[in-house]
Design an enzyme around this catalytic site. Structure first.
Site, PDB file in Angstrom:
ATOM      1  N   GLY A 102      15.901  12.599  -6.352  1.00  7.27           N
ATOM      2  CA  GLY A 102      15.773  13.768  -7.212  1.00  7.27           C
ATOM      3  C   GLY A 102      16.582  14.952  -6.711  1.00  7.27           C
ATOM      4  N   SER A 105      17.066  15.510  -2.904  1.00  7.35           N
ATOM      5  CA  SER A 105      17.914  14.477  -2.292  1.00  7.35           C
ATOM      6  C   SER A 105      19.375  14.686  -2.680  1.00  7.35           C
ATOM      7  CB  SER A 105      17.472  13.097  -2.774  1.00  7.35           C
ATOM      8  OG  SER A 105      16.085  12.980  -2.618  1.00  7.35           O
ATOM      9  N   ASP A 128      10.357  12.907 -12.984  1.00  2.00           N
ATOM     10  CA  ASP A 128      10.250  14.208 -13.671  1.00  2.00           C
ATOM     11  C   ASP A 128      11.284  14.425 -14.778  1.00  2.00           C
ATOM     12  OD1 ASP A 128       8.205  14.794 -11.983  1.00  2.00           O
ATOM     13  OD2 ASP A 128       9.333  16.131 -10.684  1.00  2.00           O
TER      14      ASP A 128
HETATM   15  O1  F6P Z   1       9.190  14.977  -8.112  1.00  2.00           O
HETATM   16  C1  F6P Z   1       8.391  13.917  -8.419  1.00  2.00           C
HETATM   17  C2  F6P Z   1       6.929  14.239  -8.229  1.00  2.00           C
HETATM   18  O2  F6P Z   1       6.186  13.093  -8.568  1.00  2.00           O
HETATM   19  C3  F6P Z   1       6.416  15.459  -8.987  1.00  2.00           C
HETATM   20  O3  F6P Z   1       6.144  15.231 -10.340  1.00  2.00           O
HETATM   21  C4  F6P Z   1       5.188  15.781  -8.179  1.00  2.00           C
HETATM   22  O4  F6P Z   1       4.815  17.123  -8.323  1.00  2.00           O
HETATM   23  C5  F6P Z   1       5.639  15.503  -6.772  1.00  2.00           C
HETATM   24  O5  F6P Z   1       6.660  14.531  -6.861  1.00  2.00           O
HETATM   25  C6  F6P Z   1       4.537  15.015  -5.855  1.00  2.00           C
HETATM   26  O6  F6P Z   1       5.068  14.893  -4.577  1.00  2.00           O
HETATM   27  P1  F6P Z   1       4.325  14.173  -3.362  1.00  2.00           P
HETATM   28  O7  F6P Z   1       4.516  12.699  -3.523  1.00  2.00           O
HETATM   29  O8  F6P Z   1       5.002  14.691  -2.156  1.00  2.00           O
HETATM   30  O9  F6P Z   1       2.872  14.527  -3.458  1.00  2.00           O
END
Ligand code: F6P
Length: 320
Positions: A102, A105, A128
């Site tokens: 994303g 990265s 997202d």
């Molecule tokens: O960016 C992808 C995502 O799934 C977002 O939608 C979400 O807010 C975040 O990552 C959650 O991150 P983590 O896995 O660090 O809790």
């Protein structure tokens, strides 16, 4: 190039394995050796090398998650961390890098390119769908379908008990998942971080719907807009309707990728590797309609992807 490397980085998304497979087999087909580093940038700094032969990527297209594992690395954000990563890349005689991930990265990839001129190609991997320069990022379609399956089930119990259900979906900075899921599930309202909303207005609408005979409702909330539990409490207090909430959370990131995500990922992975081997660098592969495109990372990372207001309006119109 004699040798390139592939990493997956940041939040995993379904279809990342298909992208790895696409990049690896396209490069091998051109006579280039491919290696992977586990755990994204952290694995480059720690020299966590794995060979990526054609056989190594066999059978992974249907797997969710990423066989290369992933991580979010704070150390790579420092100059020393990137210096270390560059040394490891040189030691391994890696001449180019495909980064699947994303915005965080892709920012890492851009920094390697800007600071060291290192040939990188980005592949948008994020549920997202908030990355510019591509209509779709890998994993979005699967995540929307996963959330939809859950909401369809909730609809059954919401209907039976005549309740309001508030469902929180992922998206800390944007409402792309929330919006598409709301349309597909026939939600009565959607709350997203990009657009201000009025809870009083939502409650008025819920009352009006009851008057017309609609006795259960689904409200979708993107995690960045509000907490589902707070919205549920407010609605229950304000309207007196029985309400429940559900946070779908990380289940939206898992599961076998849809056919759409597999094809998208395979195409983007192969395209990124091919561009890298043809001498292009500092770009991200994407899709524009059904066409493959590539944009400079500088453009991708400085452009906001915005929601389609027509979709938001359609949720309202359909809820009447
Ligand atoms: O960016 C992808 C995502 O799934 C977002 O939608 C979400 O807010 C975040 O990552 C959650 O991150 P983590 O896995 O660090 O809790």
């Amino acid at each position: 190039m004699k040798k390139i490397a592939v990493i997956t980085s940041g939040g995993d998304s379904p279809g990342m394995n298909a992208a790895v497979r696409g990049a690896v087999r396209a490069a091998i087909g051109r006579g280039t050796e491919v290696i992977g580093f586990l755990h994204g940038y952290r694995g480059i700094m720690g020299n966590e090398v794995v060979p990526l032969t054609s056989k190594a990527v066999g059978g992974i297209i249907s797997y969710g998650g990423t066989v290369l594992r992933t991580a979010r690395s704070k150390e790579f954000m420092t100059h020393e961390g990137r210096q270390q990563a560059m040394e490891v890349l040189r030691e391994n005689e890696v001449e180019g890098l495909v980064v699947i991930g994303g915005d965080g990265s892709l920012t890492g990839a851009r920094t390697l390119f800007d600071e060291y001129g290192f040939p990188v190609m980005g592949v948008p991997g994020s549920i997202d769908n908030d990355i510019s320069g591509t209509d779709f990022s890998i994993g979005f379609d699967t995540a929307v379908n996963t959330a939809l399956e859950a909401i369809d089930k909730i609809r059954d119990t919401a209907y039976s008990h005549e309740r309001v259900f508030v469902i929180e979906v992922m998206g800390r900075r944007n409402g792309f998942i929330a919006l598409d899921v709301s349309l597909a599930a026939g939600a009565e309202a959607v709350l997203i971080p990009e657009v201000p909303y009025s809870l009083l207005e939502i409650c008025d609408n819920l009352r009006a719907m009851r008057q017309k005979g609609k006795r259960s409702s689904i409200i979708v909330v993107a995690e960045g807009a509000a907490r589902a539990s707070d919205i549920k409490d407010f609605i229950q207090k304000s309207t007196g309707f029985e309400a429940r909430y559900l946070v779908l959370g990380h289940m939206q990131r898992g599961g076998s990728p849809t056919a759409f995500d597999r094809v998208l990922a395979l195409r983007l992975g192969a395209f990124a590797a091919n561009r890298l081997l043809s001498g292009f660098k500092g770009e991200m592969a994407g899709v524009d309609g059904s066409k493959l495109v590539s944009h400079p990372l500088s453009y991708v990372l400085s452009t906001e992807r915005s929601i389609d207001p027509e979709k938001l309006l359609l949720v309202e119109v359909m809820a009447q």
